[in-house]
Scaffold this motif. Structure first.
Motif, PDB file in Angstrom:
ATOM      1  N   THR A 199       0.811  -1.176  -0.073  1.00  0.00           N
ATOM      2  CA  THR A 199      -0.033  -0.027  -0.070  1.00  0.00           C
ATOM      3  C   THR A 199       0.997   1.287   0.312  1.00  0.00           C
ATOM      4  N   GLU A 200       1.921   1.251   0.838  1.00  0.00           N
ATOM      5  CA  GLU A 200       2.816   2.543   0.729  1.00  0.00           C
ATOM      6  C   GLU A 200       3.459   2.502  -0.331  1.00  0.00           C
ATOM      7  N   ARG A 201       3.936   1.377  -0.932  1.00  0.00           N
ATOM      8  CA  ARG A 201       4.846   1.626  -2.624  1.00  0.00           C
ATOM      9  C   ARG A 201       3.669   2.205  -3.345  1.00  0.00           C
ATOM     10  N   ALA A 202       2.447   1.665  -3.197  1.00  0.00           N
ATOM     11  CA  ALA A 202       1.352   2.224  -4.195  1.00  0.00           C
ATOM     12  C   ALA A 202       1.032   3.572  -4.175  1.00  0.00           C
ATOM     13  N   LYS A 203       1.254   4.076  -2.812  1.00  0.00           N
ATOM     14  CA  LYS A 203       1.005   5.515  -2.566  1.00  0.00           C
ATOM     15  C   LYS A 203       1.940   6.388  -3.001  1.00  0.00           C
ATOM     16  N   PRO A 255       1.884   9.536  -7.519  1.00  0.00           N
ATOM     17  CA  PRO A 255       1.983  10.878  -8.017  1.00  0.00           C
ATOM     18  C   PRO A 255       3.393  10.723  -9.196  1.00  0.00           C
ATOM     19  N   LEU A 256       4.373   9.716  -8.573  1.00  0.00           N
ATOM     20  CA  LEU A 256       5.412   9.665  -9.558  1.00  0.00           C
ATOM     21  C   LEU A 256       5.131   9.089 -10.968  1.00  0.00           C
ATOM     22  N   LEU A 257       4.406   8.162 -10.954  1.00  0.00           N
ATOM     23  CA  LEU A 257       4.003   7.723 -12.443  1.00  0.00           C
ATOM     24  C   LEU A 257       3.052   8.713 -13.199  1.00  0.00           C
ATOM     25  N   GLU A 258       2.278   9.293 -12.138  1.00  0.00           N
ATOM     26  CA  GLU A 258       1.294  10.429 -12.937  1.00  0.00           C
ATOM     27  C   GLU A 258       2.271  11.676 -13.494  1.00  0.00           C
ATOM     28  N   ASP A 259       3.615  12.131 -12.711  1.00  0.00           N
ATOM     29  CA  ASP A 259       4.138  13.216 -13.123  1.00  0.00           C
ATOM     30  C   ASP A 259       4.851  12.329 -14.580  1.00  0.00           C
ATOM     31  N   PHE A 260       5.616  11.315 -14.443  1.00  0.00           N
ATOM     32  CA  PHE A 260       6.087  10.787 -15.665  1.00  0.00           C
ATOM     33  C   PHE A 260       5.167  10.806 -16.856  1.00  0.00           C
TER      34      PHE A 260
END
Length: 545
Positions: free
Chosen positions: A154-158, A162-167
């Motif tokens: 869950t923490e990794r997905a959290k 935002p990282l993948l959305e920025d990419f």
């Protein structure tokens, strides 16, 4: 900001078309400019802003200040030079958003990876409109981590969200293939290089799009994340359209790689790319060795560097753990020497300066908060009260030591993203440095206590007073002083009057009836020759006023 204009032969070069580069020695080839870079501005006024070292909040503030200065000076292309192992997610995303805002306002950006940009550095590079790389450079490996900890799903997905959305946003804005960044952030992403024979277009796709676009197969379906009675969720990418089905082919040979194995990335590791692989897969647009190559690559003679202010570089250097330990030793030893010198002397000034550097540098670059500084200050105040106002050593002194020790450990320790808590390995390393510094300072102070009066320079800090011999009762000759006599054990009572022999700062010696006795004031300093009266006797502790 320090500005350094491009000079020498590179600045004097006329623009050279990419088809006919000027002759260069074989050991120093010209910048590589593949076809398709005609969108890059030529003859631009270029400002180079470098990001060097780990990315903190301070990095973002410094970067933004220098970019704003470059834009205000009329630069119409910002080159972001990167040499970083990455850093903190929030700071990297802040830089990414700022770079995109520059592009939206009409100032394009070019990332120059010289010579590595891992993790947060890749986030910054992807935000730029174009990417070029130096020889033997590398980027990628962007999975979010917390040092010394293993993130739960869950923490990794959290952290990934935002990282993948920025990419994804960067890929859409700048024409990059998003699966490349996806494979840099998480395992299990297989990558293929495919080509449309009709148009010659090439792109990097994941396994699902490969099956659709090359093999013509329906998307792989998965029910792993679907409700028990819910619909089957196809794992498709929006890039794959119905018209693409079966119309693409694998690319097995390339301009920069003689052989391309498919999949060229099997997903067992996080993706990293050197300059040739980045060129082959369409992420990088050229190879730029140095600033002279950059001038030829951009067909410009006007390049200005916007470097960090010297104070920013010094502040970053002062936060290194070993420097922090040295400053702490200097501060403690200087304050010890100050207690043995009348008035305010050089050791006191040096001690204050070391303490200001120790606490101020981390605060300047965003590695310390107000509460860290207040914790250290509270520790000093409690220790001062305990030593100089309330004789003995009790709860105030212990609390002061704990506050000071905790504050010194926390100052300069990075915190995890979205948290005020420090990362555990950094905290452990800082605690070790502070502990070793205190041990080293204790050893030095013990040595000084034994030899302070005889060491060159240091002996000038001590007031030496010749003591006249006192007659023993009615006889001649000096009275011998035993340990009990010096301590005043059983010989001094409340109300006795004496004379200060060695100045009280706040401890020293006073003479009572021909005997020298160790005494302490209530915190004030009392000069030699002053008359004093015993206020309190507590064991061997004698308080005078």
């Amino acid at each position: 900001a320090a500005l350094t204009a491009l000079g020498g032969a590179a600045g004097a070069q006329d623009p050279v078309p990419p088809a006919a580069p000027p002759p260069r020695p074989a050991a120093h080839p010209p910048a590589t400019m593949p076809a398709g870079m005609n969108a890059l501005p030529t003859g631009a006024k270029v400002g180079i802003v470098r990001i060097d070292g780990r990315i903190y909040r301070f990095t973002f503030e410094s970067f933004k200040r220098r970019c704003d200065k470059a834009v205000a000076d009329g630069c119409n292309l910002i080159v972001v030079e990167l040499d970083t192992p990455g850093g903190f997610l929030n700071a990297s995303l802040d830089i990414s958003r700022y770079i995109k805002s520059l592009s939206a306002q009409g100032t394009p950006t070019l990332a120059w990876i010289n010579d590595h940009a891992y993790s947060g550095g890749t986030v910054v590079a992807a935000a730029c409109n174009w990417i070029v790389m130096a020889p033997s450079s590398v980027l990628g490996d962007c999975a979010p981590i917390v040092e010394g900890q293993s993130l739960a799903p869950t923490e990794r997905a959290k952290a990934l969200s935002p990282l993948l959305e920025d990419f994804r946003e960067s890929a859409t804005l700048n024409g990059y293939d998003f699966p490349l960044f996806d494979a840099m952030c998480q395992l299990g992403i297989k990558l293929y290089l495919v080509e449309n024979p009709a148009t010659g277009q090439r792109k990097v796709v994941d396994e699902s799009d490969y099956r659709w676009m090359v093999l013509g197969q329906a998307p792989v379906e998965s029910t792993a994340n679907a409700p028990a009675a819910g619909p089957i969720v196809p794992e498709t990418q929006p890039e794959a359209t119905p018209a693409d089905r079966g119309h693409w082919r694998l690319v097995t040979r390339g301009q920069y790689l003689s052989t391309i194995h498919e999949p060229f990335h099997d997903g067992k590791t996080l993706l990293t790319l050197n300059q040739n692989r980045a060129l082959q897969f369409g992420l990088a647009k050229g190879i730029v060795r140095d600033q002279a190559d950059l001038a030829r690559f951009l067909h410009t003679t006007h390049i200005v560097r916007y470097d960090q202010m010297w104070v920013e570089g010094v502040a970053y250097w002062l936060t290194q753990p070993w420097v922090k330990a040295i400053l702490l030793v200097i501060a403690m030893v200087c304050f010890y020497l100050e207690l043995h010198a009348p008035g305010i002397s050089v050791p006191g000034i040096l001690g204050v300066l070391a303490l200001v550097l120790l606490l101020g540098a981390p605060f300047l670059i965003g590695l310390a908060s107000w509460w860290h500084l207040l914790l250290v200050l509270a520790g000093f105040v409690l220790l001062f009260i305990e030593i100089f106002i309330t004789p003995g050593f009790g709860i105030l002194g212990i609390t002061g030591l704990i506050c000071m020790f905790a504050g010194l450990i926390l100052v300069g320790v990075p915190t995890a993203s979205n948290s005020a808590l420090p990362t555990m390995p950094s905290l452990e390393w800082s605690a070790l440095c502070v502990l070793l510094a205190m041990i080293a300072a204790g050893v030095i102070m013990f040595f000084l206590a034994q030899h302070l009066g005889s060491l060159p320079l240091f002996n000038r800090l001590i007031l030496h007073h010749a003591q006249p011999a006192e007659p023993a009762l009615a006889g001649a000759g000096p009275a011998p002083l035993s340990g009990a006599d010096v301590l005043g054990e059983g010989r001094i009572a409340v109300g006795d009057e004496g004379e200060v022999v060695a100045g009280l700062k706040p401890t020293g010696q006073a003479r009572f009836g021909g005997q020298l006795v160790d005494v302490s004031s209530r915190g004030e300093w009392i000069e030699p020759g002053r008359k004093v009266r015993v206020l309190e006797v507590r064991g061997n502790l004698i308080i005078v006023v």
